[in-house]
Design an enzyme around this catalytic site. Structure first.
Site, mmCIF file in Angstrom:
data_model
loop_
_atom_site.group_PDB
_atom_site.id
_atom_site.type_symbol
_atom_site.label_atom_id
_atom_site.label_comp_id
_atom_site.label_asym_id
_atom_site.label_seq_id
_atom_site.Cartn_x
_atom_site.Cartn_y
_atom_site.Cartn_z
ATOM 1 N N LYS A 189 0.846 -1.197 0.000
ATOM 2 C CA LYS A 189 0.000 0.000 0.000
ATOM 3 C C LYS A 189 0.877 1.240 0.000
ATOM 4 C CE LYS A 189 -4.142 1.272 -0.512
ATOM 5 N NZ LYS A 189 -4.813 0.879 -1.735
ATOM 6 N N SER A 380 -8.124 -0.162 -5.881
ATOM 7 C CA SER A 380 -8.468 0.051 -4.484
ATOM 8 C C SER A 380 -9.974 0.287 -4.364
ATOM 9 C CB SER A 380 -7.651 1.207 -3.905
ATOM 10 O OG SER A 380 -7.396 0.982 -2.538
#
Length: 581
Positions: A189, A380
């Site tokens: 991430k 995402s």
């Protein structure tokens, strides 16, 4: 009495003035709206200039005054570009296409979709030519589809491969005491990595290298096929800047000839067997060729979700659960809508808004089939709202995946300590509390981390259910890792590679309808007050001044950093500072 008469006269005068002003605007709108209709002349060449920003969906404004006074942003819609090229195939007045764009103001997946459509156009037997003084890499990728490709004798082709550059702020934060407090789940991430490290992590380098190579392989495979140059040679050309001048470009077969603009016009006239008339893509679309007509009552609804995901109503530039869910409900309730295509072009954003959109799609899927079409990004939060569809179709160069979440909030405690400022707080309770002027305490960290972990688990479960995979299988390819569409199909995150039209056909197939028309959503409404914000006078703003002073690339960096101010709540998004060059 005299005062009353004056008061009434003033009120009457006010309303008369408002009425006359309204009539004035209507008159202007009528005059400007009565422009000469675009006429497509015989022996015309359709000129593609994609310098104007390309959006997946750029609906026609519903305010005639704002339109007439040109108070709306100029943009091209991808769906209309594709339809225009499709119509040009059978339009007897159109002899061919000329690609003549200074640069391509579109994402890589959008560019590939347009390129594929031009490839289809060539099957009609009509010609495709391309010319430019200088070719940027993306422009060359599009233009290489042409039958014949020409460059100015003093021009160049910037063909060097793909790269991306990320700035890291950890040392800056330590030096000045201004930092971002970050809590995340997912070793890949990387949206917040620049605030945690002073160099790229191996995990981030691995995923960045992987998706850049995947996208580059698509570009080189397409160019190789069109120009009959091996992929190995294309990479050698990129390594050595083998298009840096016209002679080298010709020698390496990147172009067919180096000529001047007037000579290019002569070539167009020659291949068209007579003097050609040029019609711009915008004019061709405005003539009605930006849509595919149908008389069928059956509809396939295409709902466009484009931009960052933010909690709220949303508009044409960002996704909010308000306007998107209204569009989903409207399509669901329309008995003539037989299936829904959700076109996602989003890097993600607010996790709660993503969940609310996911829920509305889940309810709709029980009544009508849903197919997702992925644009430049569907990552995402963009993947969150896509994962429960009956079928997912991505472009090969789509950036998707990034299944992970994070929270990031600014902290100035070290800075205020250094300059002698102390913050004191008084509270009635001992609940976890955060202040930008105090270091993050463990209680606040723990409850925030709990929320992050819960959201990540929910995200993975949504994907697991939607993709018919186990939690462990999804977790293995999640962790915030970014994939291209080409890679995602191998990981089970995507069902098929293809375009928006492929998704529409797939939706029609699931609904078992052969005759249908496309209905686009959402319906955006812009009142005159909003439109006036887009006027030339209002555009003299801080952003415009900075863009002029810094240049596009440096301004984009500033803009990306400014986005951090709008981050509220748990986020599911790919990196802010992420540009492929």
């Amino acid at each position: 009495m005299k005062f009353l008469r004056n008061l009434l006269a003033s009120i009457l005068g006010f309303f008369i003035a408002i009425f006359l002003l309204f009539i004035f605007f209507i008159a202007i709108a009528s005059i400007i709206g009565a422009e000469e209709k675009v006429v497509i002349k015989s022996n015309s060449v359709l000129e593609l200039d994609l310098s104007t920003p390309v959006k997946d969906y750029a609906p026609k404004e519903d305010n005639p005054i704002a339109e007439a006074l040109e108070l709306t942003d100029e943009k091209l819609a991808l769906n209309k570009i594709i339809n225009a090229i499709e119509n040009a195939k059978t339009d007897e007045r159109i002899k061919g296409i000329s690609i003549k764009s200074t640069y391509i103001n579109a994402g890589i997946a959008q560019t590939q979709a347009i390129r594929n459509k031009i490839e289809e156009f060539k099957e009609s037997g009509k010609f495709v030519y391309a010319y430019n003084d200088i070719f940027t890499q993306k422009n060359y990728y599009l233009s290489s589809v042409a039958d014949s490709l020409f460059l100015n004798p003093i021009g160049a082709i910037d063909f060097r491969g793909l790269s991306t550059e990320i700035l890291y702020f950890k040392d800056f934060e330590d030096k000045y005491g201004v930092k971002m407090e970050v809590i995340r789940h997912g070793k890949y991430k990387s949206a917040v990595e620049p605030f945690l490290e002073n160099k790229m992590s191996e995990a981030n380098r691995e995923q960045t290298t992987s998706f850049l190579k995947s996208i580059w392989s698509e570009i080189t495979e397409d160019i190789s096929k069109s120009r009959n140059i091996s992929i190995e040679k294309l990479n050698a050309i990129a390594d050595n800047l083998g298009g840096r001048n016209a002679e080298l470009a010709k020698e390496n077969n990147l172009i067919d000839a180096f000529i001047y603009k007037d000579e290019y016009k002569e070539k167009l006239d020659h291949i068209s067997n007579g003097k050609t008339n040029t019609i711009s893509l915008e004019d061709y679309i405005s003539s009605g060729k930006g849509r595919i007509s149908s008389t069928s009552k059956n509809k396939i609804a295409v709902i466009y979700a484009q931009g960052d995901i933010m909690y709220g109503e949303g508009n044409e530039n960002y996704i909010g659960q308000g306007i998107i869910n209204k569009a989903i409900i409207k399509a669901r309730k329309d008995k003539n809508v037989k299936a829904i295509v959700l076109r996602v072009n989003s890097p993600g954003g607010n996790a709660l808004a993503s969940e609310l959109i996911w829920r509305e799609l889940e309810l709709t899927k029980k009544e009508k089939p849903i197919v997702v079409s992925m644009g430049n990004y569907a990552a995402s939060g963009g993947y969150y709202i896509a994962c429960n569809a009956n079928k997912i179709i991505a472009e090969p160069t789509t950036i998707t995946g990034s299944i992970g979440v994070f929270g990031a909030i600014p902290n100035f405690s070290q800075f205020t300590d250094n300059i002698g400022i102390n913050a004191e707080r008084v509270s009635t309770n001992n609940s976890p509390f955060y202040s930008v002027f105090e270091p993050m305490d463990k209680k606040f960290y723990d409850v925030t981390k709990e929320g992050i972990e819960q959201m990540y688990t929910t995200f993975v479960n949504r994907v697991s259910t939607g993709r018919n995979m186990s939690f462990e299988q999804v977790n293995e390819i999640a962790q915030g890792r970014v994939w291209t569409g080409k890679e995602a199909i191998e990981k089970g995150l995507v069902d098929q590679l293809g375009s928006l039209n492929d998704a529409i056909k797939a939706a029609a197939g699931l609904a078992e309808v052969e005759d249908y028309k496309v209905r686009n959503y959402p319906d955006y409404k812009t009142d005159l007050k909003d439109a006036l914000k887009l006027s030339p006078f209002s555009k003299i703003s801080k952003e415009e001044v900075l863009k002029e002073a810094l240049g596009n690339e440096n301004y984009q960096l500033y803009h990306n950093l400014q986005k951090m101010k709008d981050v509220k709540g748990i986020q599911a998004r790919i990196p802010f500072i992420f540009q492929i060059k």
